[in-house]
Enzyme design. Structure first.
Site, PDB file in Angstrom:
ATOM      1  N   ASP A 212       0.834  -1.213   0.000  1.00 21.84           N
ATOM      2  CA  ASP A 212       0.000   0.000   0.000  1.00 21.84           C
ATOM      3  C   ASP A 212       0.867   1.263   0.000  1.00 21.84           C
ATOM      4  O   ASP A 212       2.008   1.250   0.467  1.00 21.84           O
ATOM      5  CB  ASP A 212      -0.909  -0.023   1.244  1.00 21.84           C
ATOM      6  CG  ASP A 212      -2.075   0.949   1.108  1.00 21.84           C
ATOM      7  OD1 ASP A 212      -2.400   1.356  -0.029  1.00 21.84           O
ATOM      8  OD2 ASP A 212      -2.655   1.313   2.149  1.00 21.84           O
TER       9      ASP A 212
ATOM     10  N   HIS B   3       2.196   3.188  -9.021  1.00 20.07           N
ATOM     11  CA  HIS B   3       1.963   1.770  -9.325  1.00 20.07           C
ATOM     12  C   HIS B   3       3.111   1.217 -10.176  1.00 20.07           C
ATOM     13  O   HIS B   3       3.576   0.102  -9.957  1.00 20.07           O
ATOM     14  CB  HIS B   3       0.634   1.591 -10.067  1.00 20.07           C
ATOM     15  CG  HIS B   3      -0.566   2.020  -9.262  1.00 20.07           C
ATOM     16  ND1 HIS B   3      -0.693   1.735  -7.923  1.00 20.07           N
ATOM     17  CD2 HIS B   3      -1.694   2.714  -9.607  1.00 20.07           C
ATOM     18  CE1 HIS B   3      -1.848   2.232  -7.480  1.00 20.07           C
ATOM     19  NE2 HIS B   3      -2.466   2.841  -8.480  1.00 20.07           N
TER      20      HIS B   3
ATOM     21  N   LEU C 122      10.519 -21.014  -4.645  1.00 20.47           N
ATOM     22  CA  LEU C 122       9.602 -20.104  -3.922  1.00 20.47           C
ATOM     23  C   LEU C 122       8.287 -20.055  -4.693  1.00 20.47           C
ATOM     24  O   LEU C 122       8.293 -20.085  -5.924  1.00 20.47           O
ATOM     25  CB  LEU C 122      10.244 -18.715  -3.856  1.00 20.47           C
ATOM     26  CG  LEU C 122       9.506 -17.589  -3.113  1.00 20.47           C
ATOM     27  CD1 LEU C 122      10.524 -16.616  -2.513  1.00 20.47           C
ATOM     28  CD2 LEU C 122       8.551 -16.798  -4.005  1.00 20.47           C
TER      29      LEU C 122
HETATM   30  C1  IPE Z   1      -5.454  -2.779  -0.121  1.00 21.70           C
HETATM   31  O1  IPE Z   1      -5.112  -1.439  -0.311  1.00 21.70           O
HETATM   32  C2  IPE Z   1      -5.459  -3.521  -1.414  1.00 21.70           C
HETATM   33  C3  IPE Z   1      -4.183  -3.618  -2.106  1.00 21.70           C
HETATM   34  C4  IPE Z   1      -3.012  -3.231  -1.704  1.00 21.70           C
HETATM   35  C5  IPE Z   1      -4.264  -4.269  -3.384  1.00 21.70           C
HETATM   36  P1  IPE Z   1      -6.205  -0.295  -0.415  1.00 21.70           P
HETATM   37  O2  IPE Z   1      -5.474   0.962  -0.543  1.00 21.70           O
HETATM   38  O3  IPE Z   1      -7.194  -0.624  -1.475  1.00 21.70           O
HETATM   39  O4  IPE Z   1      -6.940  -0.407   1.006  1.00 21.70           O
HETATM   40  P2  IPE Z   1      -7.864   0.629   1.773  1.00 21.70           P
HETATM   41  O5  IPE Z   1      -8.931   1.066   0.823  1.00 21.70           O
HETATM   42  O6  IPE Z   1      -6.999   1.782   2.182  1.00 21.70           O
HETATM   43  O7  IPE Z   1      -8.370  -0.125   2.959  1.00 21.70           O
HETATM   44  C1  IPE Z   2      -1.715   0.176  -3.312  1.00 22.95           C
HETATM   45  O1  IPE Z   2      -1.447   1.534  -3.336  1.00 22.95           O
HETATM   46  C2  IPE Z   2      -1.919  -0.387  -4.692  1.00 22.95           C
HETATM   47  C3  IPE Z   2      -3.299  -0.825  -4.972  1.00 22.95           C
HETATM   48  C4  IPE Z   2      -4.297  -0.800  -4.156  1.00 22.95           C
HETATM   49  C5  IPE Z   2      -3.522  -1.326  -6.303  1.00 22.95           C
HETATM   50  P1  IPE Z   2      -2.610   2.593  -3.321  1.00 22.95           P
HETATM   51  O2  IPE Z   2      -2.995   2.905  -4.722  1.00 22.95           O
HETATM   52  O3  IPE Z   2      -3.725   2.137  -2.454  1.00 22.95           O
HETATM   53  O4  IPE Z   2      -1.888   3.848  -2.684  1.00 22.95           O
HETATM   54  P2  IPE Z   2      -2.498   4.878  -1.644  1.00 22.95           P
HETATM   55  O5  IPE Z   2      -2.975   4.084  -0.465  1.00 22.95           O
HETATM   56  O6  IPE Z   2      -3.624   5.579  -2.328  1.00 22.95           O
HETATM   57  O7  IPE Z   2      -1.357   5.773  -1.319  1.00 22.95           O
HETATM   58 MG    MG Z   3      -4.125   2.390  -0.492  1.00 27.66          MG
END
Ligand code: IPE
Ligand code: IPE
Ligand code: MG
Length: 260
Positions: A25, A42, A136
């Site tokens: 995240d 990303h 792995l």
């Molecule tokens: C969780 O992250 C899902 C992934 C990393 C794929 P999110 O950014 O979607 O989670 P929330 O919405 O903050 O809980």
């Molecule tokens: C996690 O990073 C990746 C996915 C959920 C695909 P985020 O896109 O949720 O990044 P933040 O949380 O908005 O910074």
């Molecule tokens: Mg996020």
């Protein structure tokens, strides 16, 4: 390998986690802080995936599970969702040869029926190509939700009951056998980057006795040193699985005596 449940039998514990599950995240915030579009985060996140899988393999971790797209991430703006889908395809196409050469088995878990045919075919090819690798197992959770997983397992048990004309056996292990990751042990270590302290519908069933580690580092900045800090924190935990510290101490004393 058959799934063994931590609530049925106390699993063996080693200083290095056998299975690491990660919520990657913070990509969007990483990019925003640099005045870049969210999707740039990303793209950089893929580099962190490559580095993390390599570092885990070197440290002897046997299973790495990465949350790439949750069943709730469809709620994001359409542009971001389609970018993520394209990125998934290009990353898979680009990396699969290297993963295979490094002895890595790839699995994808989640409701892939929502993906277009091209992505599904690519996943199938990648899984088949790497199926016999043993160094792995890298699992990518894509359109995955812990609740979806539990409901799918329930549906399979219902179907089995109807087929045999009698209720299927429902217990800890027979249930877990129907989960998407029945081929892997439960995660020993759960890591979430990006500062949030929640599960966000990741592996709800399997995290029952997993050790949790949260870091403020954004996923694109997660590197070997950050992984080592997480593993070191894990190494210092006392995994009791319901028992007392005294019981653990007397058990390790017994083991020491036996090895003398
Ligand atoms: C969780 O992250 C899902 C992934 C990393 C794929 P999110 O950014 O979607 O989670 P929330 O919405 O903050 O809980
Ligand atoms: C996690 O990073 C990746 C996915 C959920 C695909 P985020 O896109 O949720 O990044 P933040 O949380 O908005 O910074
Ligand atoms: Mg996020």
């Amino acid at each position: 390998m058959t799934y063994t449940s931590s609530t049925v039998r106390v699993p063996d514990v080693a200083a290095v986690p056998r299975h690491v599950a990660i919520i990657m995240d913070g990509n969007g915030r990483w990019a925003t802080e640099r005045r870049l579009p969210r999707v740039a985060g990303h793209t950089r996140g893929v580099d962190a995936v490559r580095a993390t899988v390599e570092s885990c393999a070197r440290r002897g971790v046997e299973f790495v599970t990465l949350f790439a797209f949750s069943s709730e991430n469809w709620r994001r703006p359409t542009d971001e969702v389609s970018f993520l889908m394209r990125l998934f395809v290009t990353a898979l196409e680009r990396e699969i040869g290297k993963l295979h050469a490094n002895g890595i088995r790839l699995r994808v878990v989640g409701d892939v029926s929502m993906f277009d045919d091209r992505i599904r075919a690519l996943i199938q090819r990648a899984e088949t190509k790497t199926a016999r690798n043993t160094r792995l197992t890298l699992t990518i959770a894509a359109n995955y939700g812990g609740r979806w997983d539990i409901m799918e397992a329930t549906k399979k048990l219902i179907a089995q009951s109807l087929e045999q004309g009698a209720p299927a056996r429902v217990d800890d292990e027979s249930f877990a056998e129907h989960l998407a990751m029945a081929y892997a042990p439960e995660p020993d270590l759960f890591i979430r980057t990006g500062g949030e302290q929640r599960i966000s519908n990741f592996l709800l069933w399997q995290l029952a006795y997993t050790e949790f580690y949260f870091t403020d580092i954004y996923w694109p900045d997660f590197d070997a040193a950050a992984l080592d800090r997480a593993i070191a924190s894990y190494g210092g935990r006392e995994r009791r699985f319901g028992r007392t510290s005294a019981q653990l101490a007397s058990q390790s004393q017994k083991a020491d005596t036996l090895s003398c």
